[in-house]
Scaffold this motif. Structure first.
Motif, PDB file in Angstrom:
ATOM      1  N   ARG A  75       0.833  -1.208   0.000  1.00 22.92           N
ATOM      2  CA  ARG A  75       0.000   0.000   0.000  1.00 22.92           C
ATOM      3  C   ARG A  75       0.867   1.258   0.000  1.00 22.92           C
ATOM      4  NH1 ARG A  75      -3.134  -3.059   3.587  1.00 22.92           N
ATOM      5  NH2 ARG A  75      -2.191  -2.066   5.415  1.00 22.92           N
ATOM      6  N   LEU A  78       2.421   1.777  -3.479  1.00 24.10           N
ATOM      7  CA  LEU A  78       1.407   2.279  -4.412  1.00 24.10           C
ATOM      8  C   LEU A  78       1.053   3.735  -4.132  1.00 24.10           C
ATOM      9  CD1 LEU A  78      -0.984  -0.793  -4.733  1.00 24.10           C
ATOM     10  CD2 LEU A  78       0.483   0.180  -6.514  1.00 24.10           C
ATOM     11  N   ALA A  79       0.964   4.082  -2.854  1.00 26.11           N
ATOM     12  CA  ALA A  79       0.647   5.464  -2.495  1.00 26.11           C
ATOM     13  C   ALA A  79       1.762   6.405  -2.943  1.00 26.11           C
ATOM     14  CB  ALA A  79       0.427   5.579  -0.989  1.00 26.11           C
ATOM     15  N   GLU A  81       3.922   5.913  -5.440  1.00 26.72           N
ATOM     16  CA  GLU A  81       3.852   5.981  -6.900  1.00 26.72           C
ATOM     17  C   GLU A  81       2.701   6.873  -7.349  1.00 26.72           C
ATOM     18  OE1 GLU A  81       3.588   1.984  -8.358  1.00 26.72           O
ATOM     19  OE2 GLU A  81       5.622   1.484  -7.712  1.00 26.72           O
ATOM     20  N   SER A  82       1.564   6.753  -6.685  1.00 29.15           N
ATOM     21  CA  SER A  82       0.391   7.538  -7.035  1.00 29.15           C
ATOM     22  C   SER A  82       0.635   9.031  -6.818  1.00 29.15           C
ATOM     23  CB  SER A  82      -0.804   7.066  -6.209  1.00 29.15           C
ATOM     24  OG  SER A  82      -1.924   7.866  -6.458  1.00 29.15           O
ATOM     25  N   ARG A  83       1.197   9.379  -5.666  1.00 33.00           N
ATOM     26  CA  ARG A  83       1.437  10.800  -5.379  1.00 33.00           C
ATOM     27  C   ARG A  83       2.430  11.410  -6.349  1.00 33.00           C
ATOM     28  NH1 ARG A  83       2.075  11.582   0.773  1.00 33.00           N
ATOM     29  NH2 ARG A  83       2.941  13.581   0.117  1.00 33.00           N
ATOM     30  N   GLY A  85       3.007  10.266  -9.397  1.00 31.63           N
ATOM     31  CA  GLY A  85       2.345  10.249 -10.694  1.00 31.63           C
ATOM     32  C   GLY A  85       1.334  11.368 -10.856  1.00 31.63           C
ATOM     33  N   GLU A  86       0.611  11.707  -9.784  1.00 28.37           N
ATOM     34  CA  GLU A  86      -0.367  12.795  -9.840  1.00 28.37           C
ATOM     35  C   GLU A  86       0.280  14.114 -10.242  1.00 28.37           C
ATOM     36  OE1 GLU A  86      -2.095  12.885  -5.958  1.00 28.37           O
ATOM     37  OE2 GLU A  86      -3.236  11.039  -6.278  1.00 28.37           O
TER      38      GLU A  86
END
Length: 119
Positions: A75, A78-79, A81-83, A85-86
């Protein structure tokens, strides 16, 4: 079963930042300096672009069993990578390390407090 607390550290380096992204990171640097780093549920991002393109996310998570640390680590990755990527920030060489605080040795002060019964 008791709840276990996990600290997860996700490290990597920024990659192929545009001039605008670099300027944006520099402008936000005071919020992300290493001395302010803390483990939080949403993840705290720390970096010092003067030192290099490296960053660290620090996440705090929990679980019921020792093996829940694997899901918590996934988790956190992924968090992170997401931040990134945003914002469109390129990154490379993501690595993570997790610690189950219920298994961490007590410090000298914690051992003394436990011996006095004030833990």
């Amino acid at each position: 079963m008791s709840t276990r607390t996990f600290r997860i550290t996700v490290r990597g380096s920024f990659d192929a930042l545009t001039a605008d992204q670099h300027a944006e990171l520099l402008a936000a640097a005071p919020e992300h300096e290493v001395l302010r780093a803390a483990y939080t549920a949403e993840g705290h991002l720390a970096y010092d672009l003067g030192f290099g393109p490296f960053f660290t996310f620090r996440f705090l998570d929990s679980g019921e069993a020792e093996e829940d640390i694997l899901d918590a680590t996934a988790r956190a990755e992924l968090a992170a990578e997401s931040r990134l990527g945003e914002r469109g920030y390129g990154f490379k060489r993501l690595t993570s390390r997790a610690q189950d605080l219920s298994l961490a040795p007590l410090s000298k002060r914690q051992r003394q407090a436990a011996a006095r019964g004030t833990a």
